[in-house]
Write an enzyme that holds these catalytic residues in place. Structure first.
Site, mmCIF file in Angstrom:
data_model
loop_
_atom_site.group_PDB
_atom_site.id
_atom_site.type_symbol
_atom_site.label_atom_id
_atom_site.label_comp_id
_atom_site.label_asym_id
_atom_site.label_seq_id
_atom_site.Cartn_x
_atom_site.Cartn_y
_atom_site.Cartn_z
ATOM 1 C CD GLN A 24 -2.944 -1.205 2.248
ATOM 2 O OE1 GLN A 24 -2.741 -1.941 3.202
ATOM 3 N NE2 GLN A 24 -3.993 -0.419 2.181
ATOM 4 C CG HIS A 115 -1.062 -5.995 5.622
ATOM 5 N ND1 HIS A 115 -1.091 -5.288 6.801
ATOM 6 C CD2 HIS A 115 -2.196 -5.634 4.961
ATOM 7 C CE1 HIS A 115 -2.172 -4.523 6.847
ATOM 8 N NE2 HIS A 115 -2.859 -4.706 5.720
ATOM 9 C CG ASN A 159 -3.696 -7.213 8.319
ATOM 10 O OD1 ASN A 159 -3.824 -6.577 9.367
ATOM 11 N ND2 ASN A 159 -4.455 -6.991 7.256
ATOM 12 C CD GLU A 160 -8.196 -6.575 8.834
ATOM 13 O OE1 GLU A 160 -8.974 -6.838 7.891
ATOM 14 O OE2 GLU A 160 -8.062 -5.450 9.316
HETATM 15 C C1 BGC Z 1 -6.532 -3.633 6.112
HETATM 16 C C2 BGC Z 1 -5.799 -2.479 5.461
HETATM 17 C C3 BGC Z 1 -6.792 -1.555 4.764
HETATM 18 C C4 BGC Z 1 -7.753 -1.035 5.817
HETATM 19 C C5 BGC Z 1 -8.762 -0.019 5.295
HETATM 20 C C6 BGC Z 1 -7.755 -3.186 6.889
HETATM 21 O O1 BGC Z 1 -8.662 -4.212 6.976
HETATM 22 O O2 BGC Z 1 -5.660 -4.353 6.951
HETATM 23 O O3 BGC Z 1 -4.848 -3.006 4.579
HETATM 24 O O4 BGC Z 1 -6.188 -0.534 4.070
HETATM 25 O O5 BGC Z 1 -8.474 -2.145 6.325
HETATM 26 O O6 BGC Z 1 -9.665 -0.575 4.421
#
Ligand code: BGC
Length: 404
Positions: A24, A115, A159-160
């Site tokens: 990003q 990520h 991440n998530e």
């Molecule tokens: C993600 C980011 C994303 C952000 C905003 C999060 O769920 O980890 O990468 O930019 O949300 O949408």
């Protein structure tokens, strides 16, 4: 909503900063599957983006000037292992320099190892949809622990996982673009297992390492009708609880990402899928990317994570796409109030990392969304701090006391 609070100050070692991810902000992550996804025309191409790969030193200086004492970023797997079996030493040296730069500035590092993006070669092999592939990721985790071990303050394995599984394997919102709920669940469980294994791998090499992951917590409320009576609990279980239950023993701390309140009902689900606007339909009060949480919701989510995990919590993402920068300050104040209230009630929250430092590449919406405290002139790459960045500094200087 204003919460009543004792207004105790945050401890002096509380961490304040921002979060980002390689794809990003860095620019030119050409060997990643998201880059290829963009080349195929699904999403805008990030190009050189914020050029953070080259400008990281300047960005960290600005963070330091703004009083930040922590920063979360990701090490791009596809840079370090661009082809199967190939290790790029130059990129390892690059990330060492990045970590050293943070350390010199007394900014603690939260390093994410996955990520959203994977190397294209890994995706070509089926990625996390095939559990037999997990060992590729674990080799990368080992490599990072060995190479960067003494420079990293906090490790975030993945991440998530739930967002990644849903986006890429159910909602066709990321590579490889699947639409299969069983596959999405497989990916989710494989990621949970990859996290568990990564935890032990890192500990084996670095027994004193502090290891966790970033989990997204969302508030689910009724979207109306009879299904609205029970679907929020189903969504809460799948999206909020399941990952914590699968990884309960493998977190020294839990990273919480919180953004949205979602209105669930069968009708909203149907409409979301039909209009291919799942996010727009399910989130109330649309601003740029849907409704954000108020302080009461964040407080409840933090309390929930604490009840389940009883481990130190760090907010590793919280933010809002707000092109005019008119809502971000209130939104940030909400988060600080919720953390304060939760801390007053015994929840061990130790840091807040705002998403994000720069206006960066937002996956499907490219550079249209504006999550940053600092704008980036896309031509000159000049950094332009916003009013909210100044406000964040004043929160840090008052150690979390909100005066307005
Ligand atoms: C993600 C980011 C994303 C952000 C905003 C999060 O769920 O980890 O990468 O930019 O949300 O949408």
């Amino acid at each position: 909503m204003q919460l009543t609070q004792k207004n105790l100050p945050f401890p002096h070692d509380f961490l304040w900063g921002t979060s980002s991810a390689a794809h990003q902000v860095e620019g030119n992550t050409e060997n990643s599957d998201w880059w290829h996804w963009a080349i195929q025309g699904h999403v805008p191409l990030p190009g050189v983006g914020c050029d953070h790969y080259r400008l990281y030193e300047k960005d960290f200086l600005l963070m330091q000037k703004m009083g930040h004492n922590a920063h979360r970023f990701s090490i791009e797997w596809s840079r370090i292992v661009p082809q199967e079996g190939v290790i790029n030493r130059k990129e390892i040296e690059h990330y060492k320099a990045v970590l050293q730069s943070l350390r010199k500035k007394k900014i603690q590092s939260f390093v994410t190892l996955h990520h959203m993006t994977s190397p294209q070669w890994f995706s070509d092999r089926g990625g996390f949809a095939n559990k037999a592939n997990n060992h590729f990721f674990l080799d990368f985790v080992d490599l990072c622990a060995r190479e960067f071990g003494n420079l990293v303050d906090f490790w975030i394995t993945i991440n998530e996982p739930i967002t990644y599984a849903a986006k890429s394997f159910l909602l066709e919102n990321g590579p490889p673009g699947g639409k299969n709920i069983i596959r999405a669940f497989q990916v989710f469980f494989n990621l949970a297992s990859a996290h568990n294994d990564s935890y032990y791998r890192i500990k084996k090499i670095l027994p004193r390492a502090v290891v966790g992951s970033s989990h997204v917590l969302t508030e689910y409320v009724s979207g109306g009708g009879i299904s609205g009576l029970f679907l929020p609990s189903v969504f809460h279980f799948i999206n909020n609880s399941l990952y914590l239950l699968c990884t309960k023993k493998t977190h020294d701390f839990v990273g919480i990402n919180c953004y949205y309140r979602v209105h669930v009902s069968f009708y909203n689900l149907y409409k979301g899928f039909k209009d291919k606007d799942y996010e727009g339909v399910m989130r109330d009060e649309r601003h740029d990317l849907g409704m954000f949480l108020d302080s009461k919701s964040i407080y409840m989510l933090l309390l929930y994570a604490w009840r389940v995990m009883k481990k130190p919590l760090y907010v590793t993402e919280h933010g809002i796409s707000d092109p005019a920068d008119t809502k971000r300050i209130g939104h940030m104040n909400d988060a600080v109030r919720s953390m304060q209230k939760a801390r007053d009630e015994g929840v061990d929250i130790r840091g807040y990392l705002h998403w994000s430092f720069l206006d960066n590449y937002e996956w499907s919406s490219g550079f249209e969304s504006k999550f940053g405290l600092v704008a980036v002139d896309q031509k000159t790459k000049k950094r332009l701090p916003k009013k909210s960045a100044v406000h964040f500094t004043s929160i840090i200087q008052r150690n979390g006391r909100i005066t307005e």
